[in-house]
Scaffold this active site. Structure first.
Site, PDB file in Angstrom:
ATOM      1  N   SER A 223       0.844  -1.285   0.184  1.00  0.00           N
ATOM      2  CA  SER A 223      -0.187   0.170   0.125  1.00  0.00           C
ATOM      3  C   SER A 223       1.017   1.408   0.332  1.00  0.00           C
ATOM      4  CB  SER A 223      -0.730  -0.054   1.438  1.00  0.00           C
ATOM      5  OG  SER A 223      -0.529   0.366   2.761  1.00  0.00           O
ATOM      6  N   ASP A 224       0.316   2.107  -0.948  1.00  0.00           N
ATOM      7  CA  ASP A 224       0.967   3.419  -0.675  1.00  0.00           C
ATOM      8  C   ASP A 224       0.780   3.875   0.944  1.00  0.00           C
ATOM      9  OD1 ASP A 224       2.264   6.046  -0.511  1.00  0.00           O
ATOM     10  OD2 ASP A 224       0.972   6.933  -1.858  1.00  0.00           O
ATOM     11  N   TRP A 225       1.903   4.344   1.363  1.00  0.00           N
ATOM     12  CA  TRP A 225       1.747   5.040   3.194  1.00  0.00           C
ATOM     13  C   TRP A 225       0.155   5.326   3.728  1.00  0.00           C
ATOM     14  CZ3 TRP A 225       5.494   2.330   1.269  1.00  0.00           C
ATOM     15  CH2 TRP A 225       6.127   2.128   1.790  1.00  0.00           C
ATOM     16  N   ALA A 227      -2.695   4.189   3.174  1.00  0.00           N
ATOM     17  CA  ALA A 227      -3.533   4.451   2.004  1.00  0.00           C
ATOM     18  C   ALA A 227      -4.805   2.627   1.979  1.00  0.00           C
ATOM     19  CB  ALA A 227      -2.891   4.122   0.543  1.00  0.00           C
TER      20      ALA A 227
END
Length: 817
Positions: A223-225, A227
């Protein structure tokens, strides 16, 4: 591995709980280490003694495959020497749907072919050096406004939904990710936004369907941070690792993985086979890069801290707990990497105007001349805070070296344009005013100069930072030069008869307020050069090398020329903000070509100090046309591990365990926690039965036949000038019978671009020298996405036209296929 160890390596341990921006826990019984994941695409974020390479947009402007790969390699060598396992780059999304997009500069340009080539070469460089690369952001994260929850006051609870049709996502936004997967990328980062109403990090259609099935991606999805929006739904939808652990940055100690993942597997909400798959993907990528070999990967733990510049700090910075340990060893990893950084920055400079051949300047002539340097962007070492004025470069101050946000790094050293010019002309009388507001003083000074060099810029960045100067929160507010840049140029041009403008920029800038002024003799677009700004610019100014950069985007005459779709959605239009990509495939030069709009400077354009010519263009057929690629090869079965669930008491916290505050562990508090709550129902449509394989799949990047060479384009390139130089020859393809509303074999095609980039090569030639060039066109290059067949399809009726050009609008000739 035990179940707890598999959870450990798939779960982030929490924000600031390790030395890197992203950290996993180890699997100690099998000697699998904690992994360090670190930004960013142009260097090592938060690190000391590392190189600040030119940004992605500068790399794209080089159109140089060799430099793309070399920059990636050196970047990875530095990361490896710092103990970084996973680099969070390259970025190929956003692609630049809107020229105002805040993070466009992290990628390589507004065309999927250029973006894909640059991304693939970068990945090969990074992973060839033994570091896992990350293709990001998957997918359709095309603006910063509303990209994630709790970042924008006007829409705090829901992120924007990017809505796009099947053909467009395949031919435009997915295209560079296919190149990345084809290059063997080890990790993919899913984005903050929704895709067609479902959050990207929990969207089975894009993760399981497009990425893992159709593109055959073998690595892991992180995941993006912050997200990730769901727990077990995201796991079943294809998410393999959560980062950095917390649900949001404001909810410390709350996670969707770690102990919750253990619970979901133990109570059979998530099949154990799925956790095995998650862990296998991570471990496989680690082994694929040879990180198990101490000779290849000698630094086993990070030797720097993202959170402290001091030599020692508490072990768990995010909890302010733990023993005092050495966190910074101040290892200098730069070596001679400034040489390549300088070359990339120089080849990423695009000369778009050069009246009366004012450039290159003559050092000998300037000894007796007076030279004026104007503009804050020239840089001034005497400014307090130089050169790192704001955290994460989050303000436009001084000379613009990069955009801002998580993709930025510290400038350990910086060659400003002003200082570099002074070094080149020690005996020339130089006057410098680097305050853009002193227009009256600048006007008087410019009257006294023989030549004036004006520095202007336009910055942008990630949405979590608001530029205190312009007020921009990520995305640009407008497309004009910032910080009074237009008035600065006009003031100098009115007073000085020979003005040379240098523009540092994150992307397209509207130039119409002064570009036609008779005193503006030259314009160099120097993009974002990183630490070697001045040292890369002066060789071009003084003719040591010839400019060879080409625009990786289109510069319009006015903002409206980009079309309505290029605007940023600034106000929420629903509870869940909606952004529908109605323009389809028609972004950047495709939009300008389709609607017959004349740009200021077209995509692919760039001048040189010499001239080139192409002749004798020929088509060499390699394979016969066929409508669809051959059926893909049979897939190997997924590995089946001899895994069984442990006894419930084996996943409970050991007695006497001392918990670190806000650190995420795989353990559950008690056996009762495993069945409370009761097992969750799978999402609608979920099945454990295998789906039929995609006809477009079958290998990394898709059906291997898509990379079959169908034909070669052969021609002779000549340097017809009196200087050595490099030319970027570009191939554009016009599809037959796909011009908008027509039907091809019963399949209605939307608005098909008039022409698309499908090949390029940068070639160096001496004066009068010529060479024979062969450029391949693959099946993929000649195919469009058939939404009914769910496959790539070639048109058999009519003729393809292939143009060999110096830009998207300047062609030496066309041939038919």
């Amino acid at each position: 591995m035990t179940l707890l160890e598999k959870v450990n390596i798939t779960s982030g341990i929490g924000w600031e709980q390790g030395l890197c921006v992203g950290n996993t826990a180890p699997a100690v019984h099998v000697n699998f280490p904690a992994l360090c994941l670190q930004d960013g695409p142009l260097g090592i974020r938060f690190a000391d003694n590392a190189t600040a390479f030119p940004a992605g947009i500068t790399v794209g402007a080089t159109w140089n495959r060799e430099l793309m790969r070399k920059r990636g390699e050196l970047h990875a060598l530095e990361a490896k020497a710092k103990g970084v396992n996973v680099l969070l780059g390259p970025s190929m999304g956003p692609i630049g749907r809107t020229p105002l997009g805040g993070r466009n500069w992290e990628g390589f340009g507004s065309d999927p072919y250029l973006q894909g080539v640059a991304a693939a070469e970068t990945i090969k460089g990074i992973q060839g050096a033994g570091v896992i690369a990350t293709a990001k952001h998957f997918i359709l994260n095309e603006q910063e406004h509303f990209r994630q929850i709790m970042e924008w006051e006007k829409s705090r609870d829901e992120a924007l939904s990017s809505n796009v049709d099947d053909r467009t996502i395949h031919e435009l936004y997915l295209w560079p990710f296919a190149d990345a997967v084809r290059a063997g990328v080890g990790a993919v980062m899913c984005s903050y936004n929704r895709v067609n109403q479902t959050y990207a990090c929990g969207n089975s259609d894009i993760l399981n369907g497009l990425l893992k099935s159709e593109l055959g991606f073998q690595g892991f999805v992180m995941s993006d941070w912050f997200a990730q929006r769901t727990g077990f739904h995201s796991v079943l939808s294809g998410l393999d690792m959560d980062m950095p652990g917390e649900v949001t940055i404001f909810e410390r100690g709350q996670t969707l993985f770690a102990s919750n993942l253990t619970t979901s597997v133990m109570n059979s909400s998530i099949p154990l086979e799925r956790l095995d798959d998650m862990a296998t993907r991570i471990v496989a990528s680690w082994y694929q890069m040879g990180q198990d070999d101490p000779k290849n990967f000698p630094v086993r733990e990070p030797n720097f801290s993202s959170w402290s510049r001091e030599r020692t700090d508490v072990q768990f910075h995010g909890a302010s707990e733990g023993p005092e340990v050495v966190v910074n060893q101040y290892v200098d990893v730069r070596e001679d990497h400034d040489i390549v950084a300088r070359q990339v920055a120089a080849e990423g400079v695009v000369l778009v105007k050069n009246i009366d051949a004012i450039l290159p300047l003559s050092r000998s002539s300037l000894k007796k001349a007076k030279l004026g340097i104007y503009g804050e962007d020239a840089g001034d070492e005497n400014q307090p805070g130089f050169p790192n004025f704001c955290t994460d470069r989050g303000c436009n101050r001084g000379s613009l070296a990069m955009g801002w946000g998580s993709g930025a790094v510290e400038l350990e050293t910086f060659s400003s344009p002003q200082s570099a010019i002074h070094k080149e002309l020690p005996n020339t009388k130089i006057t410098a005013i680097t305050d853009n507001t002193r227009l009256e003083d600048i006007s008087k000074s410019a009257e006294e100069q023989d030549i004036c060099i004006v520095f202007i810029n336009s910055a942008a960045g990630e949405g979590f930072i608001t530029d205190p100067v312009t007020g921009a929160q990520g995305d640009r507010i407008h497309l004009y030069p910032q910080k009074n840049g237009d008035e600065l140029v006009k003031t100098v041009a009115e007073s000085c008869e020979a003005a040379i403008v240098i523009l540092h920029t994150v992307g397209p800038v509207i130039l119409d307020r002064w570009i036609s002024h008779p005193s503006v003799k030259a314009l160099l677009i120097a993009h974002l050069p990183g630490q070697e700004s001045g040292s890369s610019l002066t060789p071009l100014l003084f003719g040591d090398i010839s400019p060879s950069g080409k625009l990786p985007y289109t510069i319009a005459k006015q903002p409206a020329d980009y079309g309505k779709a290029a605007a940023i959605l600034e106000e929420p239009n629903a509870i869940v903000p909606q952004q529908t990509f109605e323009e389809g495939l028609l972004i950047d030069y495709r939009h300008f070509d389709y609607y017959n709009i004349t740009p200021q400077y077209e995509f692919g354009f760039g001048l040189s100090y010499t001239t080139f010519n192409v002749k004798n263009i020929n088509i060499i057929p390699v394979l016969e046309k066929s409508e669809f690629p051959p059926p893909p090869p049979a897939l190997l079965p997924a590995p089946k591990l001899n895994s069984t669930l442990p006894k419930p008491e084996e996943v409970v916290f050991p007695k006497g365990w001392r918990k670190i505050r806000n650190y995420f562990y795989p353990y559950v508090n008690s056996v009762d926690d495993i069945n409370s709550p009761t097992p969750l129902d799978p999402p609608k449509g979920y099945t454990t039965k295998p789906h039929p394989p995609s006809p477009a799949g079958g290998g990394e990047g898709g059906n291997p036949s898509l990379w079959d060479v169908m034909l070669e384009v052969e021609f002779t390139l000549s340097n017809t000038g009196d200087r050595p130089g490099k030319e970027v020859v570009q191939l554009y393809v016009e599809f037959p019978a796909l011009d908008g509303e027509e039907e091809v074999r019963g399949n209605t095609i939307g608005k098909t671009p008039k022409r698309v980039l499908r090949g390029f090569e940068k070639i160096a030639l001496g004066p009068g020298e010529q060479t024979t060039v062969k450029l391949p066109l693959m099946r993929r290059d000649l195919s469009y996405w058939d939404v009914e067949a769910q496959n790539w399809r070639m048109a058999l009726e009519g003729k393809y036209r292939v143009g060999v050009g110096a830009s998207s609008r300047k062609f030496w000739g066309w041939v038919e296929y």
